[in-house]
Enzyme design. Structure first.
Site, PDB file in Angstrom:
ATOM      1  N   ASP A  63     128.195 110.390 114.444  1.00 31.07           N
ATOM      2  CA  ASP A  63     127.368 111.604 114.526  1.00 31.07           C
ATOM      3  C   ASP A  63     127.022 112.111 113.117  1.00 31.07           C
ATOM      4  O   ASP A  63     125.881 112.477 112.829  1.00 31.07           O
ATOM      5  CB  ASP A  63     128.034 112.694 115.387  1.00 31.07           C
ATOM      6  N   TYR A  75     127.361  97.141 125.359  1.00 29.82           N
ATOM      7  CA  TYR A  75     126.243  96.371 125.904  1.00 29.82           C
ATOM      8  C   TYR A  75     126.712  95.260 126.836  1.00 29.82           C
ATOM      9  O   TYR A  75     125.968  94.825 127.709  1.00 29.82           O
ATOM     10  CB  TYR A  75     125.440  95.722 124.763  1.00 29.82           C
ATOM     11  N   ASP A 119     122.067 100.116 117.202  1.00 30.50           N
ATOM     12  CA  ASP A 119     120.751 100.213 117.844  1.00 30.50           C
ATOM     13  C   ASP A 119     120.133 101.566 117.531  1.00 30.50           C
ATOM     14  O   ASP A 119     118.985 101.665 117.089  1.00 30.50           O
ATOM     15  CB  ASP A 119     120.926 100.041 119.360  1.00 30.50           C
ATOM     16  N   ASP A 160     116.890 102.687 114.615  1.00 32.68           N
ATOM     17  CA  ASP A 160     115.618 103.316 114.994  1.00 32.68           C
ATOM     18  C   ASP A 160     115.439 104.605 114.191  1.00 32.68           C
ATOM     19  O   ASP A 160     114.342 104.923 113.732  1.00 32.68           O
ATOM     20  CB  ASP A 160     115.569 103.634 116.495  1.00 32.68           C
ATOM     21  N   LYS A 167     133.277 105.835 116.014  1.00 31.05           N
ATOM     22  CA  LYS A 167     133.543 107.123 116.671  1.00 31.05           C
ATOM     23  C   LYS A 167     135.044 107.135 117.001  1.00 31.05           C
ATOM     24  O   LYS A 167     135.467 107.293 118.155  1.00 31.05           O
ATOM     25  CB  LYS A 167     132.663 107.238 117.926  1.00 31.05           C
TER      26      LYS A 167
HETATM   27  C1  IPM Z   1     116.740  96.342 120.129  1.00 28.62           C
HETATM   28  C2  IPM Z   1     116.397  96.793 121.536  1.00 28.62           C
HETATM   29  C3  IPM Z   1     117.327  96.089 122.512  1.00 28.62           C
HETATM   30  C4  IPM Z   1     118.733  96.558 122.212  1.00 28.62           C
HETATM   31  C5  IPM Z   1     117.006  96.299 124.017  1.00 28.62           C
HETATM   32  C6  IPM Z   1     115.587  96.037 124.345  1.00 28.62           C
HETATM   33  C7  IPM Z   1     117.904  95.440 124.855  1.00 28.62           C
HETATM   34  O1  IPM Z   1     116.456  98.182 121.651  1.00 28.62           O
HETATM   35  O2  IPM Z   1     116.696  95.131 119.859  1.00 28.62           O
HETATM   36  O3  IPM Z   1     117.003  97.199 119.281  1.00 28.62           O
HETATM   37  O4  IPM Z   1     119.126  97.656 122.643  1.00 28.62           O
HETATM   38  O5  IPM Z   1     119.445  95.800 121.555  1.00 28.62           O
HETATM   39 MN    MN Z   2     116.654  99.203 119.734  1.00 29.06          MN
END
Ligand code: IPM
Ligand code: MN
Ligand code: NAD
Length: 357
Positions: A223, A141, A247, A251, A190
């Protein structure tokens, strides 16, 4: 207690959900006799529109002098042009970096009432209780990026860089968190392909052996972790990983409790104010419709009380109220799975009504 809280509503559903979390905090203040003061500042797309900058200096200054920060979300199609000179997301990355918020805590906790809202089978998700520690101010990042060449030869690069110190501090924090829970830590990398992951693996193994020999420790490739998460999520306790893997995996993990709209997070540094936010984004597909689930942000407010204001009882009061709301059968559309749903504000009301000592 007196505390000043900076609100960064941002874009899309950000203002709608932040407003509900603010109301819940106000109610907590009322019930427990605390004086919370709030001030709202610009970040993200709205900040670009109003000032040309996704993170105005004024916002950084306000955050620095606050006791804690509550953020909604940033971004949206309006600012998505890949050739734009700045982006809403840049503001979020910059505030994390400026405040040194290297540790992102993302708890994946199941609410018993929501077991059937998950797309996964009950027998798979039951018993799931994972704390992700996502490294937040390093890795790919923040690596150097650029473009060169032209036509079919144009290339783009983005470096993934981790230092020993960056890995040590997040692994230490994760190991300490494990000691306060089930005493198990999984590091995800990884290392079979990426050099920064090999450094990560070596440093993590050393820190664990030298400083946390009591903590049960293992490593999993990212993975494979993506698979284990939906196959045997209940086997994990604390998981530590780098910025991008964290990240993506969180999700994915949001589907265990049933919705991205349920998951809060805390971004912490070694000192200064913490930043609290839902893990989801600005949900442009449902923005402005007053149907977003505010519970992730409300639960982020609970984390704010716990981690920045040392108000554990008050944090639990919010979490208990959320549990009661779910037990009463109240659902926003994302967790209703087709049955009757209430809107953002009604969900906020329902939590506010159930805050008690
Ligand atoms: C999160 C979001 C952010 C990230 C983006 C919007 C920069 O996806 O907070 O999970 O990737 O960290
Ligand atoms: Mn995110
Ligand atoms: P998203 O998280 O905004 O939405 C993904 C899906 O989940 C959508 O269908 C959305 O409607 C749903 N969803 C998310 N939050 C919800 C909630 N509270 N209640 C009900 N449903 C919810 O991800 P995306 O669509 O990929 O990204 C949209 C924008 O948000 C992008 O610009 C992205 O960069 C940004 N983003 C910001 C943050 C942040 O500010 N922390 C985090 C992730 C994405």
């Amino acid at each position: 207690m007196k505390a000043s809280i900076v609100l960064l509503p941002g874009d899309g559903i950000g203002p709608e959900i932040t407003q509900q979390a603010r109301r819940v905090l106000e109610k907590v203040g009322e019930v427990f006799g605390h004086e919370f003061t709030f001030s709202s500042h610009l970040i993200g797309g709205i900040a670009i529109d109003e000032t040309g900058n996704p993170l105005p200096d004024e916002t950084v200054a306000a955050c620095r002098s606050a006791d804690a920060i509550l953020l909604g979300a940033v971004g949206g199609p309006k600012w998505d042009d890949p050739s734009a000179k700045t982006r809403p997301e840049a503001g979020l990355l910059k505030i994390r970096k400026e405040l040194g918020l290297f540790a992102n805590l993302r708890p994946i906790k199941l609410f018993a009432e929501l077991v059937d809202a998950s797309p996964l089978k009950r027998e798979i998700i039951e018993g799931t209780d994972i704390l992700f520690l996502r490294e937040l101010t390093g890795g790919i990042y923040f690596g150097e990026s650029g473009r060169s060449g032209s036509g079919a030869d144009e290339t783009a690069t983005q470096a993934m860089v981790y230092s020993v110190g960056e890995v040590e501090r997040i692994v230490r924090l994760a190991a300490k968190a494990a000691q306060g829970r089930d005493n198990r830590l999984t590091s995800v990398d990884k290392a079979n392909v990426l050099e920064p992951s090999r450094l990560w693996r070596q440093v993590a193994a050393r820190v664990m052996a030298e400083e946390f020999p009591d903590v049960q420790y293992d490593v999993v490739l990212v993975d494979a972790m993506a698979m284990h998460l939906i196959n045997r999520p209940a086997d994990f306790d604390v998981v530590v990983t780098g910025n991008m893997f964290g990240d993506i995996l969180t999700d994915e993990a949001s589907m265990l409790p049933g919705s991205l709209g349920m998951l809060p997070s805390a971004s912490l540094g070694s000192d200064g104010p913490g930043l609290y936010e839902p893990i989801h984004g600005s949900a442009p597909d449902i923005a402005g419709k007053s149907i977003a689930n505010p519970l992730a942000t409300i639960l982020a407010a609970a984390m704010l009380l716990r981690h920045s204001l040392s108000a554990e009882t008050e944090a639990v009061a919010i979490e208990t109220a959320v549990g009661k709301v779910l037990a009463a059968g109240l659902r926003t559309a994302d967790i209703a799975r087709g049955s009757e749903a209430i809107g953002t504000e009604a969900m906020g009301d329902a939590v506010v009504q159930r805050i008690s000592k």
